[in-house]
Design a protein around this motif. Structure first.
Motif, mmCIF file in Angstrom:
data_model
loop_
_atom_site.group_PDB
_atom_site.id
_atom_site.type_symbol
_atom_site.label_atom_id
_atom_site.label_comp_id
_atom_site.label_asym_id
_atom_site.label_seq_id
_atom_site.Cartn_x
_atom_site.Cartn_y
_atom_site.Cartn_z
ATOM 1 N N LEU A 41 0.834 -1.198 0.000
ATOM 2 C CA LEU A 41 0.000 0.000 0.000
ATOM 3 C C LEU A 41 0.871 1.251 0.000
ATOM 4 O O LEU A 41 1.720 1.413 0.874
ATOM 5 N N ALA A 42 0.636 2.118 -0.974
ATOM 6 C CA ALA A 42 1.317 3.412 -1.065
ATOM 7 C C ALA A 42 0.257 4.474 -0.789
ATOM 8 O O ALA A 42 -0.464 4.902 -1.691
ATOM 9 N N ILE A 43 0.154 4.870 0.472
ATOM 10 C CA ILE A 43 -0.981 5.683 0.902
ATOM 11 C C ILE A 43 -0.887 7.139 0.450
ATOM 12 O O ILE A 43 0.190 7.686 0.243
ATOM 13 N N ALA A 44 -2.059 7.721 0.308
ATOM 14 C CA ALA A 44 -2.225 9.152 0.057
ATOM 15 C C ALA A 44 -3.568 9.517 0.672
ATOM 16 O O ALA A 44 -4.616 9.315 0.072
ATOM 17 N N THR A 45 -3.518 9.999 1.922
ATOM 18 C CA THR A 45 -4.758 10.265 2.643
ATOM 19 C C THR A 45 -4.642 11.540 3.464
ATOM 20 O O THR A 45 -3.662 11.730 4.195
ATOM 21 N N ASN A 46 -5.629 12.405 3.344
ATOM 22 C CA ASN A 46 -5.632 13.660 4.087
ATOM 23 C C ASN A 46 -5.924 13.471 5.571
ATOM 24 O O ASN A 46 -5.740 14.395 6.349
ATOM 25 N N ASP A 47 -6.381 12.285 5.962
ATOM 26 C CA ASP A 47 -6.721 12.070 7.371
ATOM 27 C C ASP A 47 -5.938 10.903 7.987
ATOM 28 O O ASP A 47 -6.402 10.226 8.888
ATOM 29 N N GLY A 48 -4.715 10.694 7.510
ATOM 30 C CA GLY A 48 -3.881 9.606 8.012
ATOM 31 C C GLY A 48 -3.502 9.748 9.473
ATOM 32 O O GLY A 48 -3.312 8.757 10.171
ATOM 33 N N LEU A 49 -3.378 10.999 9.946
ATOM 34 C CA LEU A 49 -3.051 11.237 11.351
ATOM 35 C C LEU A 49 -4.278 11.621 12.165
ATOM 36 O O LEU A 49 -4.168 12.121 13.270
ATOM 37 N N SER A 50 -5.457 11.365 11.606
ATOM 38 C CA SER A 50 -6.690 11.598 12.356
ATOM 39 C C SER A 50 -7.596 10.386 12.145
ATOM 40 O O SER A 50 -7.249 9.292 12.585
ATOM 41 N N ALA A 51 -8.712 10.531 11.459
ATOM 42 C CA ALA A 51 -9.709 9.459 11.365
ATOM 43 C C ALA A 51 -9.155 8.151 10.798
ATOM 44 O O ALA A 51 -9.589 7.074 11.200
ATOM 45 N N ASN A 52 -8.206 8.220 9.891
ATOM 46 C CA ASN A 52 -7.684 6.995 9.283
ATOM 47 C C ASN A 52 -6.483 6.411 10.022
ATOM 48 O O ASN A 52 -5.977 5.356 9.642
ATOM 49 N N GLY A 53 -6.035 7.068 11.080
ATOM 50 C CA GLY A 53 -4.904 6.551 11.843
ATOM 51 C C GLY A 53 -5.141 5.140 12.355
ATOM 52 O O GLY A 53 -4.259 4.280 12.303
ATOM 53 N N LYS A 54 -6.359 4.887 12.841
ATOM 54 C CA LYS A 54 -6.669 3.550 13.373
ATOM 55 C C LYS A 54 -6.623 2.495 12.278
ATOM 56 O O LYS A 54 -6.224 1.347 12.521
#
Length: 191
Positions: A125-138
């Motif tokens: 997985l090569a992530i690109a997410t605006n909420d990686g350190l918030s909602a998507n952290g889990k």
């Protein structure tokens, strides 16, 4: 030894398509790799300010020389018929991360990944997410702990404008894939 059979899946982080396709071109230059493109419904059909879907599809087909897997029905065949050595998801959106972490299989890419994991083979997985350190952290945490799931090293991309955003260092896709094929997470993970 035959060629590596690599599924290369794109999801809808359209602003990263150009850099990801540059990496896809580099992989295509490797005589030991055969690439099989997979596109999410959004990435294969949405026209955005970053380009038209038909132009992206044309370029991807030209780079890989193979037809694009664009439906859930086609992606289901990854498990029993296509026999990929690995699947790379680049860019991997937060939406796709969340679905993978929670076993939701309702897109072409999530079906391909589920089928690959069913065969006990790696996904990268090569992530690109605006909420990686918030909602998507889990969800990132869940997938970091999952068998046969590996991450391209990632870090914050815009600490002022988007402090929760995480983006993979896409130029490390091939090295991460090579490590994943050996059952190892390429390090350092956080860059």
């Amino acid at each position: 030894m035959g060629k590596l059979r690599v599924g290369f899946a794109l999801t809808g982080s359209f602003c990263n398509f150009e850099v990801v396709l540059n990496e896809l071109e580099k992989l295509a230059e490797n005589d030991h790799i055969e690439l099989f493109p997979i596109m999410s419904e959004a990435s294969s059909s949405f026209d955005t300010r970053f380009g038209k879907a038909k132009d992206w599809r044309k370029r991807i087909k030209e780079i890989t020389g193979n037809d694009i897997i664009e439906t859930i029905v086609e992606a289901e065949l990854v498990g029993p018929k296509m026999n990929f050595d690995t699947i790379i998801v680049a860019p991997c959106t937060g939406n796709t991360l969340a679905k993978l972490a929670n076993a939701i299989t309702d897109t072409t890419v999530t079906m391909a990944c589920k089928a690959q994991l069913r065969n006990i083979k790696p996904i990268v997985l090569a992530i690109a997410t605006n909420d990686g350190l918030s909602a998507n952290g889990k969800n990132i945490g869940t997938l970091l702990n999952a068998k046969n799931v590996y991450f391209v090293p990632f870090g914050q991309d815009d600490i002022e404008g988007k402090p929760n955003s995480l983006v993979a260092h896409f130029h490390l896709i091939e090295e991460t894939m090579d490590a994943a094929l050996k059952g190892k997470q390429f390090q350092p993970l956080l860059v």
